[in-house]
Scaffold this motif. Structure first.
Motif, PDB file in Angstrom:
ATOM      1  N   GLU A  68       0.830  -1.214   0.000  1.00  0.00           N
ATOM      2  CA  GLU A  68       0.000   0.000   0.000  1.00  0.00           C
ATOM      3  C   GLU A  68       0.860   1.257   0.000  1.00  0.00           C
ATOM      4  O   GLU A  68       0.570   2.231  -0.717  1.00  0.00           O
ATOM      5  CB  GLU A  68      -0.942  -0.004   1.206  1.00  0.00           C
ATOM      6  N   TYR A  69       1.923   1.253   0.784  1.00  0.00           N
ATOM      7  CA  TYR A  69       2.854   2.385   0.823  1.00  0.00           C
ATOM      8  C   TYR A  69       3.403   2.672  -0.581  1.00  0.00           C
ATOM      9  O   TYR A  69       3.389   3.811  -1.051  1.00  0.00           O
ATOM     10  CB  TYR A  69       4.003   2.076   1.783  1.00  0.00           C
ATOM     11  N   ARG A  70       3.874   1.627  -1.246  1.00  0.00           N
ATOM     12  CA  ARG A  70       4.506   1.821  -2.565  1.00  0.00           C
ATOM     13  C   ARG A  70       3.495   2.241  -3.621  1.00  0.00           C
ATOM     14  O   ARG A  70       3.811   3.035  -4.513  1.00  0.00           O
ATOM     15  CB  ARG A  70       5.235   0.532  -2.982  1.00  0.00           C
ATOM     16  N   ARG A  71       2.280   1.751  -3.525  1.00  0.00           N
ATOM     17  CA  ARG A  71       1.232   2.157  -4.481  1.00  0.00           C
ATOM     18  C   ARG A  71       1.001   3.668  -4.386  1.00  0.00           C
ATOM     19  O   ARG A  71       1.017   4.384  -5.381  1.00  0.00           O
ATOM     20  CB  ARG A  71      -0.060   1.404  -4.189  1.00  0.00           C
ATOM     21  N   PHE A  72       0.804   4.144  -3.176  1.00  0.00           N
ATOM     22  CA  PHE A  72       0.569   5.573  -2.947  1.00  0.00           C
ATOM     23  C   PHE A  72       1.796   6.394  -3.326  1.00  0.00           C
ATOM     24  O   PHE A  72       1.700   7.442  -3.967  1.00  0.00           O
ATOM     25  CB  PHE A  72       0.209   5.800  -1.472  1.00  0.00           C
ATOM     26  N   ASN A  73       2.971   5.903  -2.938  1.00  0.00           N
ATOM     27  CA  ASN A  73       4.229   6.605  -3.167  1.00  0.00           C
ATOM     28  C   ASN A  73       4.481   6.841  -4.655  1.00  0.00           C
ATOM     29  O   ASN A  73       4.869   7.935  -5.073  1.00  0.00           O
ATOM     30  CB  ASN A  73       5.373   5.787  -2.540  1.00  0.00           C
ATOM     31  N   VAL A  74       4.235   5.831  -5.457  1.00  0.00           N
ATOM     32  CA  VAL A  74       4.434   5.956  -6.907  1.00  0.00           C
ATOM     33  C   VAL A  74       3.373   6.879  -7.516  1.00  0.00           C
ATOM     34  O   VAL A  74       3.680   7.754  -8.338  1.00  0.00           O
ATOM     35  CB  VAL A  74       4.397   4.561  -7.581  1.00  0.00           C
ATOM     36  N   GLU A  75       2.142   6.703  -7.077  1.00  0.00           N
ATOM     37  CA  GLU A  75       1.033   7.482  -7.628  1.00  0.00           C
ATOM     38  C   GLU A  75       1.201   8.983  -7.365  1.00  0.00           C
ATOM     39  O   GLU A  75       0.907   9.819  -8.217  1.00  0.00           O
ATOM     40  CB  GLU A  75      -0.274   6.997  -6.988  1.00  0.00           C
ATOM     41  N   MET A  76       1.716   9.335  -6.186  1.00  0.00           N
ATOM     42  CA  MET A  76       1.800  10.737  -5.777  1.00  0.00           C
ATOM     43  C   MET A  76       3.195  11.344  -5.965  1.00  0.00           C
ATOM     44  O   MET A  76       3.420  12.508  -5.622  1.00  0.00           O
ATOM     45  CB  MET A  76       1.401  10.854  -4.292  1.00  0.00           C
ATOM     46  N   HIS A  77       4.113  10.588  -6.525  1.00  0.00           N
ATOM     47  CA  HIS A  77       5.528  10.964  -6.588  1.00  0.00           C
ATOM     48  C   HIS A  77       5.756  12.391  -7.062  1.00  0.00           C
ATOM     49  O   HIS A  77       6.331  13.227  -6.350  1.00  0.00           O
ATOM     50  CB  HIS A  77       6.287   9.973  -7.486  1.00  0.00           C
ATOM     51  N   ASP A  78       5.314  12.701  -8.270  1.00  0.00           N
ATOM     52  CA  ASP A  78       5.667  13.992  -8.860  1.00  0.00           C
ATOM     53  C   ASP A  78       4.950  15.172  -8.211  1.00  0.00           C
ATOM     54  O   ASP A  78       5.375  16.321  -8.368  1.00  0.00           O
ATOM     55  CB  ASP A  78       5.405  13.974 -10.367  1.00  0.00           C
TER      56      ASP A  78
END
Length: 215
Positions: A68-78
């Motif tokens: 879940e952390y990585r999903r959010f992290n990638v989605e919100m990165h930029d």
């Protein structure tokens, strides 16, 4: 000895991912444990691997939490990532002057690639060591030793630059010189307590340091 090689942590050192990381932890913890965690609870999670951090939350749900952390992290990165002042110019200068430069990070490669693309820094680095490349994360010397091996460099001619104690301790364990950065979220005094050889007020200070080392 003349400095020929510079190794950098990525998060909190070259690019400002602090708010992205905090938001990713807060989102994940709020989803699984509503109302239980505040911002100050996740600051200690900055630096260790996700496995280490989430193991302190719930050993039985580590994989679930990381996903879940990585999903959010990638989605919100930029939306969250920013560049620190003088970083781009400094790395470009080091590259142009022929220094061997690498990244040693505890992040997964796919997110590292996003950060390097976003910051336009990827073109300058000779090697990028991620958590996917090693058995042991910093402060274990393995990632730094792997970077040195790939760069054909020795610890004595290398400075490890980072914003957390893992970077300073990792550098010391691998036998390199070390530099802390005062823009660390953990604070200048915290980093100084690990006795790095140098403290950088801004990234371009590293150019002065290696210039004086050569004299």
């Amino acid at each position: 000895m003349k400095i020929t090689t510079l190794l950098f942590d990525l998060d909190g050192t070259l690019i400002n991912t602090n708010e992205l990381i905090i938001a990713s932890f807060m989102h994940t913890l709020e989803k699984f444990y509503p109302g239980k965690y505040k911002r100050e609870h996740v600051i200690p999670f900055m630096g260790p691997t996700l496995t280490e951090s989430f193991s302190t939350v719930d050993e039985n749900r580590v994989d679930e939490l990381i996903t879940e952390y990585r999903r959010f992290n990638v989605e919100m990165h930029d939306e969250f990532v920013e560049e620190y002042e003088t970083v781009y110019e400094t790395i470009e200068t080091l590259h142009e002057q022929g220094y061997k430069i690498g990244i040693v990070t505890t992040k997964a490669r796919n997110v590292v690639e996003m950060g390097l693309s976003y910051s336009r820094l990827k073109q300058f680095f000779d090697v990028v060591i991620t958590i996917d490349d090693v058995q042991n994360a910093k402060p274990h010397p393995e990632p730094i030793q792997l970077a040195l091996k790939k760069l054909n460099a020795t610890p004595e001619e290398t400075i490890m630059v980072g914003d957390n104690y893992h970077d300073i301790e990792g550098g010391k364990n691998a036998g390199t010189k070390t530099a802390g950065v005062v823009w660390s979220l953990k604070g200048k005094e915290f980093l100084e307590s690990y006795h790095p050889d140098y403290m950088l007020e801004k990234m371009s200070d590293i150019l002065t340091i290696i210039g004086s080392e050569e004299k």
